[in-house]
Design an enzyme around this catalytic site. Structure first.
Site, mmCIF file in Angstrom:
data_model
loop_
_atom_site.group_PDB
_atom_site.id
_atom_site.type_symbol
_atom_site.label_atom_id
_atom_site.label_comp_id
_atom_site.label_asym_id
_atom_site.label_seq_id
_atom_site.Cartn_x
_atom_site.Cartn_y
_atom_site.Cartn_z
ATOM 1 N N ASN A 24 0.626 -1.039 -0.158
ATOM 2 C CA ASN A 24 0.099 0.177 -0.470
ATOM 3 C C ASN A 24 0.817 1.193 0.224
ATOM 4 O O ASN A 24 1.740 1.187 0.675
ATOM 5 C CB ASN A 24 -0.953 0.286 1.349
ATOM 6 C CG ASN A 24 -1.822 1.331 1.383
ATOM 7 O OD1 ASN A 24 -1.922 2.802 1.124
ATOM 8 N ND2 ASN A 24 -3.101 0.769 0.800
ATOM 9 N N SER A 47 -4.923 -0.058 -2.457
ATOM 10 C CA SER A 47 -5.869 1.202 -2.395
ATOM 11 C C SER A 47 -6.267 1.085 -1.728
ATOM 12 O O SER A 47 -7.308 0.452 -1.704
ATOM 13 C CB SER A 47 -5.675 2.444 -3.533
ATOM 14 O OG SER A 47 -5.986 3.190 -3.087
ATOM 15 N N GLU A 48 -6.728 1.443 0.018
ATOM 16 C CA GLU A 48 -7.695 1.272 0.802
ATOM 17 C C GLU A 48 -8.907 1.150 0.593
ATOM 18 O O GLU A 48 -10.034 1.054 0.641
ATOM 19 C CB GLU A 48 -7.554 2.130 2.037
ATOM 20 C CG GLU A 48 -7.671 3.029 2.213
ATOM 21 C CD GLU A 48 -5.862 4.465 1.881
ATOM 22 O OE1 GLU A 48 -5.413 5.187 2.810
ATOM 23 O OE2 GLU A 48 -4.873 3.053 1.517
ATOM 24 N N ASN A 49 -9.086 2.472 -0.450
ATOM 25 C CA ASN A 49 -10.447 3.347 -1.508
ATOM 26 C C ASN A 49 -11.168 1.915 -1.688
ATOM 27 O O ASN A 49 -12.056 1.562 -3.103
ATOM 28 C CB ASN A 49 -10.676 4.293 -2.113
ATOM 29 C CG ASN A 49 -9.855 3.613 -3.674
ATOM 30 O OD1 ASN A 49 -8.538 3.840 -3.136
ATOM 31 N ND2 ASN A 49 -10.087 4.846 -4.156
#
Length: 211
Positions: A24, A47-49
């Site tokens: 990440n 990616s955290e989205n």
């Protein structure tokens, strides 16, 4: 004093990301690392989205604004990449499925404590994002930052004075002047910019540094 540019810093971090790693890249400076990963090395960028399999930044004019990272930057998706609900993405992070996260920071202590979401100033805008989940959920946390503030103060410190993101979570710090390992034994210099002596580096940081 000569310093590494932000792109040179990103290329230096990319060198240490191994084949097959799930990684990440935090908002801001760390996103540049994607542009310097070797083409013959398979690395899975998350990616955290809700993205897995991100590639380098798109060429100017070729942005797809329905495909963005957590920092709202246009990204590319490699063959086999996918997108999914952000709750599933956070589950990946919290369950320890991310090998390395690369984060920016306001301060890192010699023991590996991280402060990167708020300076504590009354008018500062806090920005937690996924940093707290990543800092403690990833198997390794790297930090990428300039060593000194605009006022000349070291961001590598004996103890963080800003609100903490995580305790003893950072293992390596990449800066424009040197690379450090940090942890229970304190800060250790891995490499320095050519022409910068160990004593000069100790003077800039003001913290104990081993070699």
């Amino acid at each position: 004093m000569n310093r590494l540019t932000r792109d040179q810093m990103a290329a230096r971090v990319a060198r240490d990301i191994p084949e097959g790693a799930y990684v990440n890249l935090g908002i801001g400076l760390p996103t540049k690392v994607a542009n310097y990963l070797p083409l013959d090395r398979e690395v899975f960028l998350q990616s955290e989205n809700g993205l897995l399999g991100m590639g380098p930044a798109p060429a100017p004019g070729e942005e797809d604004w329905e495909l963005i990272n957590a920092g709202k930057q246009a990204v590319t998706l490699l063959t086999g990449g996918c997108y999914f609900h952000h709750a599933d993405s956070f589950a990946m992070m919290r369950a320890g499925h991310i090998d390395i996260c690369v984060l920016g920071a306001f301060q890192v202590s010699v023991r590996g404590d991280l402060a990167n979401w708020h300076t504590g100033e009354p008018d500062a805008i806090p920005a937690v994002g996924g940093a707290m989940d990543l800092a403690v959920g990833a198997k390794q946390t790297f930090v990428m930052m300039e060593l000194l503030t605009k006022q000349g103060e070291s961001k590598l410190v004996e103890a963080c004075s800003y609100p903490l993101t995580g305790l003893a979570c950072v293992s390596r710090v990449y800066t424009d002047l040197a690379v450090f390992d940090v942890g229970p034994g304190g800060a250790r210099i891995i490499e320095t910019l050519e022409g910068l002596s160990i004593d000069e580096l100790r003077g800039l940081t003001g913290v104990p540094l081993s070699v």
